[in-house]
Design a protein around this motif. Structure first.
Motif, PDB file in Angstrom:
ATOM      1  N   TYR A 133       0.843  -1.196   0.000  1.00 13.22           N
ATOM      2  CA  TYR A 133       0.000   0.000   0.000  1.00 13.22           C
ATOM      3  C   TYR A 133       0.878   1.246   0.000  1.00 13.22           C
ATOM      4  O   TYR A 133       1.833   1.349   0.767  1.00 13.22           O
ATOM      5  CB  TYR A 133      -0.925   0.032   1.230  1.00 13.22           C
ATOM      6  CG  TYR A 133      -1.766   1.284   1.253  1.00 13.22           C
ATOM      7  CD1 TYR A 133      -2.869   1.406   0.421  1.00 13.22           C
ATOM      8  CD2 TYR A 133      -1.417   2.372   2.051  1.00 13.22           C
ATOM      9  CE1 TYR A 133      -3.616   2.575   0.385  1.00 13.22           C
ATOM     10  CE2 TYR A 133      -2.160   3.541   2.024  1.00 13.22           C
ATOM     11  CZ  TYR A 133      -3.258   3.641   1.192  1.00 13.22           C
ATOM     12  OH  TYR A 133      -3.986   4.793   1.146  1.00 13.22           O
ATOM     13  N   ASP A 134       0.548   2.182  -0.882  1.00 13.60           N
ATOM     14  CA  ASP A 134       1.226   3.478  -0.903  1.00 13.60           C
ATOM     15  C   ASP A 134       0.136   4.463  -1.281  1.00 13.60           C
ATOM     16  O   ASP A 134      -0.581   4.234  -2.259  1.00 13.60           O
ATOM     17  CB  ASP A 134       2.339   3.467  -1.962  1.00 13.60           C
ATOM     18  CG  ASP A 134       3.149   4.752  -1.932  1.00 13.60           C
ATOM     19  OD1 ASP A 134       4.353   4.689  -1.685  1.00 13.60           O
ATOM     20  OD2 ASP A 134       2.565   5.839  -2.178  1.00 13.60           O
ATOM     21  N   ASP A 135      -0.025   5.535  -0.513  1.00 12.85           N
ATOM     22  CA  ASP A 135      -1.218   6.356  -0.765  1.00 12.85           C
ATOM     23  C   ASP A 135      -1.159   7.117  -2.084  1.00 12.85           C
ATOM     24  O   ASP A 135      -2.111   7.789  -2.454  1.00 12.85           O
ATOM     25  CB  ASP A 135      -1.554   7.256   0.429  1.00 12.85           C
ATOM     26  CG  ASP A 135      -0.510   8.313   0.695  1.00 12.85           C
ATOM     27  OD1 ASP A 135       0.112   8.784  -0.262  1.00 12.85           O
ATOM     28  OD2 ASP A 135      -0.320   8.667   1.873  1.00 12.85           O
ATOM     29  N   ARG A 136      -0.062   6.981  -2.815  1.00 16.57           N
ATOM     30  CA  ARG A 136      -0.031   7.572  -4.155  1.00 16.57           C
ATOM     31  C   ARG A 136      -0.646   6.631  -5.195  1.00 16.57           C
ATOM     32  O   ARG A 136      -0.860   6.996  -6.338  1.00 16.57           O
ATOM     33  CB  ARG A 136       1.418   7.881  -4.553  1.00 16.57           C
ATOM     34  CG  ARG A 136       1.997   9.039  -3.780  1.00 16.57           C
ATOM     35  CD  ARG A 136       3.489   9.113  -3.898  1.00 16.57           C
ATOM     36  NE  ARG A 136       4.142   8.122  -3.060  1.00 16.57           N
ATOM     37  CZ  ARG A 136       5.451   8.069  -2.856  1.00 16.57           C
ATOM     38  NH1 ARG A 136       6.233   8.937  -3.447  1.00 16.57           N
ATOM     39  NH2 ARG A 136       5.975   7.156  -2.067  1.00 16.57           N
ATOM     40  N   LEU A 137      -0.869   5.381  -4.794  1.00 22.97           N
ATOM     41  CA  LEU A 137      -1.352   4.364  -5.740  1.00 22.97           C
ATOM     42  C   LEU A 137      -2.704   3.825  -5.296  1.00 22.97           C
ATOM     43  O   LEU A 137      -3.040   3.900  -4.111  1.00 22.97           O
ATOM     44  CB  LEU A 137      -0.353   3.200  -5.770  1.00 22.97           C
ATOM     45  CG  LEU A 137       1.081   3.557  -6.160  1.00 22.97           C
ATOM     46  CD1 LEU A 137       2.023   2.425  -5.797  1.00 22.97           C
ATOM     47  CD2 LEU A 137       1.155   3.851  -7.644  1.00 22.97           C
ATOM     48  N   SER A 138      -3.448   3.243  -6.242  1.00 24.63           N
ATOM     49  CA  SER A 138      -4.706   2.607  -5.821  1.00 24.63           C
ATOM     50  C   SER A 138      -4.350   1.349  -5.038  1.00 24.63           C
ATOM     51  O   SER A 138      -3.354   0.688  -5.345  1.00 24.63           O
ATOM     52  CB  SER A 138      -5.544   2.177  -7.018  1.00 24.63           C
ATOM     53  OG  SER A 138      -5.404   3.056  -8.057  1.00 24.63           O
ATOM     54  N   PRO A 139      -5.192   0.981  -4.055  1.00 22.27           N
ATOM     55  CA  PRO A 139      -4.900  -0.230  -3.275  1.00 22.27           C
ATOM     56  C   PRO A 139      -4.795  -1.454  -4.187  1.00 22.27           C
ATOM     57  O   PRO A 139      -5.503  -1.551  -5.190  1.00 22.27           O
ATOM     58  CB  PRO A 139      -6.111  -0.354  -2.351  1.00 22.27           C
ATOM     59  CG  PRO A 139      -6.736   0.989  -2.310  1.00 22.27           C
ATOM     60  CD  PRO A 139      -6.424   1.648  -3.617  1.00 22.27           C
ATOM     61  N   TYR A 140      -3.910  -2.369  -3.819  1.00 17.77           N
ATOM     62  CA  TYR A 140      -3.645  -3.509  -4.692  1.00 17.77           C
ATOM     63  C   TYR A 140      -3.901  -4.842  -3.988  1.00 17.77           C
ATOM     64  O   TYR A 140      -4.433  -5.776  -4.558  1.00 17.77           O
ATOM     65  CB  TYR A 140      -2.193  -3.402  -5.152  1.00 17.77           C
ATOM     66  CG  TYR A 140      -1.810  -4.346  -6.237  1.00 17.77           C
ATOM     67  CD1 TYR A 140      -2.450  -4.302  -7.471  1.00 17.77           C
ATOM     68  CD2 TYR A 140      -0.808  -5.286  -6.036  1.00 17.77           C
ATOM     69  CE1 TYR A 140      -2.094  -5.175  -8.484  1.00 17.77           C
ATOM     70  CE2 TYR A 140      -0.443  -6.159  -7.050  1.00 17.77           C
ATOM     71  CZ  TYR A 140      -1.091  -6.098  -8.268  1.00 17.77           C
ATOM     72  OH  TYR A 140      -0.735  -6.957  -9.259  1.00 17.77           O
ATOM     73  N   GLY A 141      -3.490  -4.912  -2.721  1.00 15.76           N
ATOM     74  CA  GLY A 141      -3.835  -6.082  -1.907  1.00 15.76           C
ATOM     75  C   GLY A 141      -3.020  -7.325  -2.172  1.00 15.76           C
ATOM     76  O   GLY A 141      -3.557  -8.432  -2.146  1.00 15.76           O
ATOM     77  N   SER A 142      -1.706  -7.185  -2.413  1.00 16.82           N
ATOM     78  CA  SER A 142      -0.936  -8.395  -2.726  1.00 16.82           C
ATOM     79  C   SER A 142      -0.092  -8.919  -1.566  1.00 16.82           C
ATOM     80  O   SER A 142       0.154 -10.113  -1.470  1.00 16.82           O
ATOM     81  CB  SER A 142      -0.037  -8.153  -3.943  1.00 16.82           C
ATOM     82  OG  SER A 142       0.992  -7.253  -3.606  1.00 16.82           O
ATOM     83  N   CYS A 143       0.368  -8.062  -0.656  1.00 17.53           N
ATOM     84  CA  CYS A 143       1.331  -8.549   0.348  1.00 17.53           C
ATOM     85  C   CYS A 143       0.644  -9.252   1.525  1.00 17.53           C
ATOM     86  O   CYS A 143       1.253 -10.040   2.220  1.00 17.53           O
ATOM     87  CB  CYS A 143       2.211  -7.406   0.854  1.00 17.53           C
ATOM     88  SG  CYS A 143       1.366  -6.257   1.950  1.00 17.53           S
ATOM     89  N   ARG A 144      -0.604  -8.960   1.747  1.00 14.62           N
ATOM     90  CA  ARG A 144      -1.421  -9.566   2.805  1.00 14.62           C
ATOM     91  C   ARG A 144      -0.815  -9.405   4.205  1.00 14.62           C
ATOM     92  O   ARG A 144      -0.868 -10.298   5.035  1.00 14.62           O
ATOM     93  CB  ARG A 144      -1.715 -11.041   2.488  1.00 14.62           C
ATOM     94  CG  ARG A 144      -2.520 -11.202   1.207  1.00 14.62           C
ATOM     95  CD  ARG A 144      -3.109 -12.580   1.050  1.00 14.62           C
ATOM     96  NE  ARG A 144      -4.002 -12.972   2.137  1.00 14.62           N
ATOM     97  CZ  ARG A 144      -5.263 -12.578   2.252  1.00 14.62           C
ATOM     98  NH1 ARG A 144      -5.786 -11.762   1.359  1.00 14.62           N
ATOM     99  NH2 ARG A 144      -5.996 -12.989   3.264  1.00 14.62           N
ATOM    100  N   LEU A 145      -0.219  -8.239   4.433  1.00  3.89           N
ATOM    101  CA  LEU A 145       0.287  -7.961   5.781  1.00  3.89           C
ATOM    102  C   LEU A 145      -0.685  -7.110   6.574  1.00  3.89           C
ATOM    103  O   LEU A 145      -0.644  -7.065   7.793  1.00  3.89           O
ATOM    104  CB  LEU A 145       1.620  -7.211   5.692  1.00  3.89           C
ATOM    105  CG  LEU A 145       2.823  -8.036   5.300  1.00  3.89           C
ATOM    106  CD1 LEU A 145       4.066  -7.208   5.417  1.00  3.89           C
ATOM    107  CD2 LEU A 145       2.956  -9.271   6.175  1.00  3.89           C
ATOM    108  N   CYS A 146      -1.555  -6.412   5.852  1.00  2.00           N
ATOM    109  CA  CYS A 146      -2.413  -5.425   6.517  1.00  2.00           C
ATOM    110  C   CYS A 146      -3.687  -6.074   7.056  1.00  2.00           C
ATOM    111  O   CYS A 146      -4.717  -5.427   7.151  1.00  2.00           O
ATOM    112  CB  CYS A 146      -2.749  -4.319   5.529  1.00  2.00           C
ATOM    113  SG  CYS A 146      -3.672  -4.938   4.117  1.00  2.00           S
ATOM    114  N   LEU A 147      -3.600  -7.347   7.412  1.00  2.00           N
ATOM    115  CA  LEU A 147      -4.790  -8.083   7.842  1.00  2.00           C
ATOM    116  C   LEU A 147      -5.399  -7.505   9.121  1.00  2.00           C
ATOM    117  O   LEU A 147      -4.675  -7.088  10.026  1.00  2.00           O
ATOM    118  CB  LEU A 147      -4.409  -9.546   8.086  1.00  2.00           C
ATOM    119  CG  LEU A 147      -3.837 -10.273   6.866  1.00  2.00           C
ATOM    120  CD1 LEU A 147      -3.322 -11.652   7.265  1.00  2.00           C
ATOM    121  CD2 LEU A 147      -4.880 -10.396   5.763  1.00  2.00           C
TER     122      LEU A 147
END
Ligand code: SF4
Ligand code: SF4
Ligand code: FES
Length: 701
Positions: free
Chosen positions: A34-48
Motif C-alpha cells: 500500500y502506498d497512498d499515491r497508488l490505488s490499493p492492490y492487496g498483494s502482500c497480505r500484511l495489513c490483515l
C-alpha cells in the motif's frame, strides 16, 4: 459513519479504507504494497485485520462501514503476518535487512522477529546499467509498486512482471534499466519498500554517517529536511515529517538538489567574458569589476537604467540585502523576479482583490478544513503539499475536490472525492458556473465582499457567459455536487496552482470570496508553479513593495517591465540572480531578445545556463541550497533555518551583495546575523499586516 477500531469509537464523514481509518488515530497497520499515491492492490497480505462477524480481511482495500467493529492485532492475525513475511523472505539475500534498516520491509522483518537468511544472490538479477538507479531484483518482494507507480503516476511502462507464483520476476523494459525509456524520475525508488530499486549514489557511498537539519528551497512549501552526508559528500536528502505533518513524499525535495550540486555546468570561480571565451578571476576582482560597470552606467545614463532580476530562491537575508543594494546604494527601484515575469496577472489579481499572495492557513492546520479544493497541477510543482492533502483526505474528515486539465493520472486523484478533468479553456467557466450558483441560491457572504454594489453586474455577466455552454453539460452533476459541498461545509481551503490565466485566477478568487459564510472562514493557498518566489515579494524584491509588503513610494519597473524596457534598449545594466530566468515558456523569446540589447549583464549563479553562456559579461558563482546558511520564508509565513551542510568556499549571495555595496561606498554588514537582526523588526510588521490582511476582498469583474 461510526466505527470501532480496537475498542475506540470513531466518526468519519466519508468512506475510507480501514487502513487509513486506523492510521488517522495513530495505529500503523503493517503494510508493504500500500502506498497512498497508488490505488490499493492487496498483494502482500500484511495489513490483515479482523472484522466482527465477518472475519479476517486485508485492510488496505476494505472500506469502513457504519457500525463496523475492527480488531487490528490478535494472535491469529500476527501468526498470518509472520507466515506472509516468511514467504516474502524466501529469496531475500542476507545482510540488507541490517544494512538498510529503515526500509519498510526491513522494519517489519525486525518487528516480527525474523531475519533475511539467503546466502547467495543471482547476479543476473543485478542491473547497474542506469546511471542513477541501481536494481537488485533478488530483493524484490513482488509488491508491484514500481510497476504501478511508473505506469499510473509517471505515465511510462518501464517495469513489468514475468512468470508466475514463486518464479515471478519484475524486469525492466529491454531487460536492462539503462536501455529502457526511463526518464529518471525515481518514483520507483520511492515506492519500493524493500530496496530492490535503489539510488545509485546511496549504493556507491556509504549510508550517511551525519545528518544536518536544514530546509528545502525548491518550492515555496520550504519543507524541513535532513541532509545526509557520507564522507562529507551529500548522499541523501529526506523530508523531515516530524517537523511538517504529513509531508512525506516529495521527489523534488529529495532529488532536485542534485541537478545543480552535481551538475557538470557548475561554476566554482568568477568568469569575465573575453573575446571568444571566459577568463577566470577571483571574487574581489569580479566584485570590483561589477561595481565599476555599475558606476559607469550610472554616470552615463542614470541609476534607473539598471535592473535586478531574481530567478532563484534566496534566503530572507539575501533578498533583503539585494533590495537594499538596489534601492539605497544604486538608487534603482527596478527590482523584479521570475514571479512577476511569469505570473504578473495572477499576482495583480490577488493583490487587487484580497491584498496578499501567501497562504492564509498554516499548513499544519490544513486538517481543520472541511473541504480542500485543489485547482491545477499541484503534483508537478508542489508534491509535498499534494502529499499533505492526500493524507488529510484519506483520514476521512475532509472532502477533497480536484479540478485540473491534465491528461495523466496523479497521486492526488486517488484521494479525491470529486475529480473533474477538463480542457484548460473550460476551467474559468467552471468557476463562473459555481459563482453563478452561489449568488443565485443566495449562498454567498455579503460582508466578505468589499464592492458588493458590483454583485448584480457581475451576476449578469457570468450568467451570459455560462449559458448553453456545451463543455459544461457533461460535468453539470459534478458541479452541482461541488456547489452543495462548498455551500454546506466550512471552512474550505482553496489551493490553486496558478498558470497566469488572468480570467481563471479572477474567477477562483471570486469563488473564494463568495463561498465564505462568515469572516476569516475560508482560506486560500496560491501557488506559482516553478516561479513560486512569493517570499521575495515579502522581502522587498519588487518595484511595488519594500520589505514587509510596505508599499514603495519610489517609481521603478517590475520584472516583466524590465524585460520590455530592455527589449527597447532602455536598460543598460542587468544583474541576474540565479539560473532560471528562462523558465517562462510564455516570455522566453521576449527575454532572449531583451538580453541581446543590454550592454552589461552580470549573473550570480551556481551553474551555467543560456544567460551565462551567451549573454553575461560577468559570472559570479553562488552556492546551492546545501551550501547555505540563513532563513527561508515558507508559503504559510513560517521562518525556517537553512544550515550549511557543505563548505566549499563558494560565496553566498549575501556576501556578494554586501561586498558590491561596500565597493560602491554603501552599507556593509559584518555578518548574516547582523542582517537577521535588522530583519527582525520587519517580521513584527509582517505579522501585524498578515493578521489585518484577511478582511474580505474585492470581486474581480
Ligand atoms: S522491485 Fe520493489 S517495488 Fe517493484 S515489485 Fe519488487 S519490491 Fe515491489
Ligand atoms: S525512474 Fe521513473 S520512469 Fe524510470 S523506471 Fe522508475 S518510475 Fe519509471
Ligand atoms: S498493504 Fe494491504 S495487502 Fe499489502
Amino acid at each position: 459513519m461510526k466505527v470501532k477500531i480496537d475498542g475506540k469509537e470513531l466518526n468519519f464523514n466519508k468512506k475510507i479504507t480501514i487502513l487509513n481509518a486506523a492510521r488517522s488515530i495513530g495505529i500503523d497497520i503493517p503494510s508493504l504494497c500500500y502506498d497512498d499515491r497508488l490505488s490499493p492492490y492487496g498483494s502482500c497480505r500484511l495489513c490483515l485485520v479482523n472484522i466482527k462477524n465477518k472475519g479476517i480481511v486485508t485492510s488496505c482495500n476494505t472500506y469502513i462501514d457504519d457500525g463496523m467493529e475492527i480488531e487490528t492485532e490478535n494472535e491469529e492475525i500476527n501468526k498470518l503476518r509472520v507466515e506472509n513475511l516468511k514467504l516474502l523472505l524466501h529469496k531475500y539475500p542476507k545482510g540488507y535487512d541490517k544494512k538498510y534498516a529503515d526500509k519498510r520491509f526491513h522494519e517489519l522483518i525486525k518487528k516480527y522477529g525474523l531475519e533475511a537468511k539467503i546466502e547467495s544472490e543471482d547476479t543476473k538479477l543485478i542491473d547497474s546499467t542506469h546511471p542513477l538507479i541501481y536494481v537488485n531484483m533478488n530483493r524484490c518482494i513482488n509488491c508491484y509498486n514500481c510497476v504501478r507507480a511508473c505506469e499510473d503516476i509517471v505515465g511510462k511502462l518501464v517495469w513489468r512482471s514475468v512468470n508466475r507464483g514463486y518464479n515471478t520476476l519484475v524486469i525492466a523494459e529491454g531487460n536492462k534499466l539503462g536501455n529502457s525509456s526511463c526518464i529518471s524520475c525515481r518514483m520507483c525508488i520511492d515506492v519500493c519498500p524493500s530496496g530492490a530499486i535503489e539510488d545509485s549514489i546511496l549504493i556507491k557511498n556509504v549510508y550517511p554517517q551525519r545528518w544536518i537539519d536544514s530546509t528545502c528551497s525548491t518550492c515555496s512549501i520550504a519543507c524541513p529536511v535532513k541532509i545526509g552526508l557520507s564522507n562529507n559528500d551529500p548522499s541523501l536528502v529526506k523530508l523531515d515529517d516530524k517537523k511538517l505533518k504529513y509531508a512525506t513524499d516529495c521527489l523534488l525535495g529529495e532529488y532536485h538538489w542534485e541537478d545543480t550540486y552535481y551538475s557538470i555546468e557548475r561554476i566554482y570561480y568568477p568568469l569575465i567574458r573575453a573575446e571568444n571565451n571566459f577568463l577566470k578571476t577571483n571574487y574581489d576582482h569580479a566584485i570590483n569589476y561589477l561595481a565599476s560597470n555599475i558606476k559607469d552606467i550610472i554616470s552615463k545614463y542614470g541609476p534607473d537604467k539598471i535592473g535586478f532580476l531574481v530567478a532563484n530562491r534566496l534566503t530572507m537575508e539575501e533578498y533583503y540585502v539585494l533590495q537594499k543594494l538596489g534601492r539605497d546604494v544604486i538608487k534603482t527601484n527596478n527590482i523584479g523576479s521570475n514571479l512577476d515575469i511569469c505570473f504578473k496577472d495572477d499576482l495583480n489579481n490577488l493583490l487587487n482583490s484580497i491584498g496578499f499572495v501567501h497562504s492564509s492557513i498554516a499548513l499544519d492546520k490544513l486538517d481543520e478544513s472541511k473541504v480542500v479544493f485543489v485547482v491545477g497541477e499541484i503534483d508537478r510543482y508542489h508534491p509535498a503539499l499534494s502529499s499533505i492533502i492526500r493524507k488529510i483526505s484519506l483520514q476521512g474528515k475532509t472532502s477533497l475536490i480536484v479540478i485540473d486539465s491534465l491528461n495523466s493520472n496523479k497521486p492526488i486523484h486517488n484521494a479525491s472525492d470529486i475529480y473533474i478533468n477538463v480542457d484548460e479553456s473550460t476551467m474559468a467557466r467552471i468557476f463562473k458556473y459555481i459563482n453563478y450558483l452561489l449568488i443565485k441560491e443566495n449562498r454567498y457572504d455579503r460582508e466578505y465582499i468589499n464592492n458588493i454594489e458590483n454583485l448584480n453586474s457581475y451576476y449578469k455577466k457570468i450568467e451570459n457567459e455560462i449559458k448553453n455552454k456545451e463543455d459544461l453539460i457533461p460535468i453539470y452533476e459534478k458541479l452541482d455536487a461541488i456547489f452543495r459541498l462548498i455551500s454546506e461545509n466550512k471552512p474550505i481551503t482553496f489551493i490553486v496552482e496558478l498558470n497566469n490565466d488572468n480570467e481563471l485566477s479572477k474567477e477562483i478568487i471570486n469563488t473564494y470570496l463568495l463561498s465564505n459564510n462568515s469572516k476569516l472562514n475560508n482560506k486560500i493557498i496560491p501557488l506559482f508553479g516553478s516561479c513560486d518566489l512569493i517570499d521575495s515579494l515579502y522581502m522587498g524584491v519588487s518595484n511595488k513593495f519594500e520589505p514587509g509588503l510596505k508599499p514603495s513610494n519610489k517609481t521603478g519597473l517590475d520584472g516583466l517591465s524590465i524585460i520590455e524596457k530592455a527589449e527597447k534598449g532602455e536598460i543598460k545594466g542587468l544583474i541576474v540572480v540565479g539560473n532560471s530566468l528562462l523558465n517562462s515558456n510564455l516570455y522566453r523569446e521576449k527575454i532572449l531578445k531583451a538580453l541581446k540589447r543590454v550592454d552589461f549583464i552580470a549573473q550570480i549563479t551556481p551553474k551555467f545556463d543560456i544567460v551565462a553562456k551567451y549573454y553575461a559579461k560577468l559570472i559570479i558563482p553562488s552556492p546551492t541550497s546545501l551550501e547555505k546558511d540563513g532563513h527561508y520564508l515558507s508559503i504559510d509565513m513560517k521562518i525556517r533555518k537553512s544550515n550549511k551542510a557543505i563548505d566549499n568556499g563558494i560565496k553566498q549571495e549575501f556576501n556578494i551583495f554586501n561586498e558590491i555595496s561596500k565597493s560602491l561606498n554603501g552599507f556593509y554588514y559584518k555578518s548574516n546575523e547582523e542582517v537577521w537582526n535588522e530583519i527582525g523588526s520587519i517580521n513584527e510588521y509582517l505579522n501585524n499586516i498578515l493578521i489585518n490582511k484577511f478582511k474580505g476582498g474585492y470581486l474581480l469583474i
